[in-house]
Write an enzyme that holds these catalytic residues in place. Structure first.
Site, PDB file in Angstrom:
ATOM      1  N   ASP A 116      23.293  56.144  48.658  1.00 55.80           N
ATOM      2  CA  ASP A 116      23.667  54.926  49.366  1.00 55.80           C
ATOM      3  C   ASP A 116      25.107  54.579  49.051  1.00 55.80           C
ATOM      4  OD1 ASP A 116      21.064  53.771  50.654  1.00 55.80           O
ATOM      5  OD2 ASP A 116      20.530  54.675  48.742  1.00 55.80           O
TER       6      ASP A 116
ATOM      7  N   GLN B 118       8.800  56.248  51.841  1.00 53.95           N
ATOM      8  CA  GLN B 118       9.771  56.937  52.688  1.00 53.95           C
ATOM      9  C   GLN B 118       9.594  58.459  52.603  1.00 53.95           C
ATOM     10  OE1 GLN B 118      10.455  54.396  50.653  1.00 53.95           O
ATOM     11  NE2 GLN B 118      12.178  53.171  51.358  1.00 53.95           N
TER      12      GLN B 118
ATOM     13  N   ASN C  45      21.427  55.623  44.399  1.00 53.61           N
ATOM     14  CA  ASN C  45      20.411  56.094  45.352  1.00 53.61           C
ATOM     15  C   ASN C  45      19.063  55.467  44.987  1.00 53.61           C
ATOM     16  OD1 ASN C  45      19.768  57.759  47.663  1.00 53.61           O
ATOM     17  ND2 ASN C  45      18.649  59.112  46.287  1.00 53.61           N
ATOM     18  N   LYS C  46      18.085  55.771  45.781  1.00 55.09           N
ATOM     19  CA  LYS C  46      16.728  55.230  45.618  1.00 55.09           C
ATOM     20  C   LYS C  46      16.238  55.288  44.174  1.00 55.09           C
ATOM     21  CE  LYS C  46      14.599  53.837  48.143  1.00 55.09           C
ATOM     22  NZ  LYS C  46      14.458  52.375  48.365  1.00 55.09           N
TER      23      LYS C  46
HETATM   24  C1  RUB Z   1      17.035  55.193  51.280  1.00 56.20           C
HETATM   25  C2  RUB Z   1      17.733  56.009  50.265  1.00 56.20           C
HETATM   26  C3  RUB Z   1      18.365  57.267  50.768  1.00 56.20           C
HETATM   27  C4  RUB Z   1      19.798  57.006  51.167  1.00 56.20           C
HETATM   28  C5  RUB Z   1      20.263  58.188  51.980  1.00 56.20           C
HETATM   29  O1  RUB Z   1      16.561  53.982  50.777  1.00 56.20           O
HETATM   30  O2  RUB Z   1      17.849  55.689  49.111  1.00 56.20           O
HETATM   31  O3  RUB Z   1      18.363  58.283  49.798  1.00 56.20           O
HETATM   32  O4  RUB Z   1      19.908  55.818  51.897  1.00 56.20           O
HETATM   33  O5  RUB Z   1      21.143  57.861  53.006  1.00 56.20           O
HETATM   34  P1  RUB Z   1      15.842  52.919  51.772  1.00 56.20           P
HETATM   35  P2  RUB Z   1      21.209  58.715  54.360  1.00 56.20           P
HETATM   36  O6  RUB Z   1      14.711  53.656  52.444  1.00 56.20           O
HETATM   37  O7  RUB Z   1      15.377  51.847  50.867  1.00 56.20           O
HETATM   38  O8  RUB Z   1      16.881  52.486  52.751  1.00 56.20           O
HETATM   39  O9  RUB Z   1      19.943  58.428  55.118  1.00 56.20           O
HETATM   40  O10 RUB Z   1      22.431  58.220  55.017  1.00 56.20           O
HETATM   41  O11 RUB Z   1      21.315  60.145  53.954  1.00 56.20           O
END
Ligand code: RUB
Length: 258
Positions: free
Chosen positions: A175, A131, A184-185
């Site tokens: 999250d 990501q 969070n991640k």
């Molecule tokens: C994404 C992740 C992001 C949060 C941020 O994980 O951990 O830091 O979701 O949220 P994944 P936002 O890619 O596994 O979904 O985008 O609402 O700021």
């Protein structure tokens, strides 16, 4: 395409992480629920991404009020408030470190850039689904200088070593916001811990609708994301999220906080 097919496509895209990040997942779930507003469709959506209380909060509200337009408007309204707060926080900071892909963080950085702030971003690639590449592309497109590191180089990226500058601040998305910290991640706790050791402030940038009092399940993802054809007998773990305790967090910036 029938509503059912469109609904199924959104659920699949959420599951396959074609739609990722708490805000995007919550928005997409609202679009899907609007197509088939029923208890069972709500349950199917919630099952697709268990670590997303914002999706649950949005769907609860959709079920109760059916005011989809108002719910959708919240995302931009909250982001605008967050942007202004992050702008102040950035001040004269030059190197901002972030991880994974967070809409709340990226939009606020792009806003700061538009307002004339001069900074660069260090980010991590975020294995296994990369990501971080999405983050790097989004920032680059907005004219923000970005340097990406492999995840295991985050210690180097945070402290002044091997030709890098010392990061001035860490901005992480979330999250889930809970009373005792945030989720969070995977990697976020290590980052926050190392930042604390290096006296680098860590701010969480997140929509207030991510707050929950319920227990949040941590998604463990498929091992083949990590090693597609691992030899038999090798176990691969792929935890997707982790808890970051308050002790590592300097501040939480939401649309609600002062
Ligand atoms: C994404 C992740 C992001 C949060 C941020 O994980 O951990 O830091 O979701 O949220 P994944 P936002 O890619 O596994 O979904 O985008 O609402 O700021």
């Amino acid at each position: 395409m029938s509503n059912k097919k469109r609904f199924n496509k959104i659920v699949k895209d959420i599951k396959d992480l074609k739609i990722q990040g708490a805000s995007n997942v919550a928005k997409a779930s609202l679009r899907a629920y609007k197509l088939i507003p029923s208890k069972s469709s709500k349950q199917r959506l919630l099952k697709a991404r268990p670590t997303e209380p914002m999706m649950e909060n949005v769907l609860d509200l959709a079920e109760k009020t059916k005011d989809y337009k108002k719910i959708l408007a919240h995302f931009d309204e909250a982001q605008e408030k967050i942007n202004k707060k992050v702008l102040k926080l950035i001040g004269n900071k030059k190197v901002i470190f972030t991880h994974c892909h967070s809409t709340n963080v990226i939009k606020s950085l792009i806003y700061a850039k538009k307002k004339g702030k001069k900074f660069e971003v260090y980010n991590t690639e975020t294995r296994p689904l990369f990501q971080g590449r999405k983050t790097a592309r989004d920032l680059k497109k907005a004219g923000i200088k970005v340097t990406m590191f492999v995840d295991s180089a985050l210690g180097v990226a945070l402290s002044k070593e091997q030709g890098t500058k010392k990061a001035d601040m860490v901005l992480l998305g979330a999250d889930a916001l809970t009373k005792s910290g945030v989720i969070n991640k995977i990697g976020s706790e290590t980052i926050a811990n190392i930042a604390k050791d290096n006296k680098i402030p860590v701010y969480i940038v997140a929509d207030s609708w991510k707050f929950t009092k319920s227990k949040v399940l941590m998604e463990g993802r498929k091992m083949n994301e990590v090693w597609a054809k691992a030899p038999k007998g090798i176990k691969v773990k792929n935890p997707a999220f982790e808890f970051v305790p308050k002790k590592y967090i300097t501040g939480i910036i939401t649309d609600k906080t002062k």
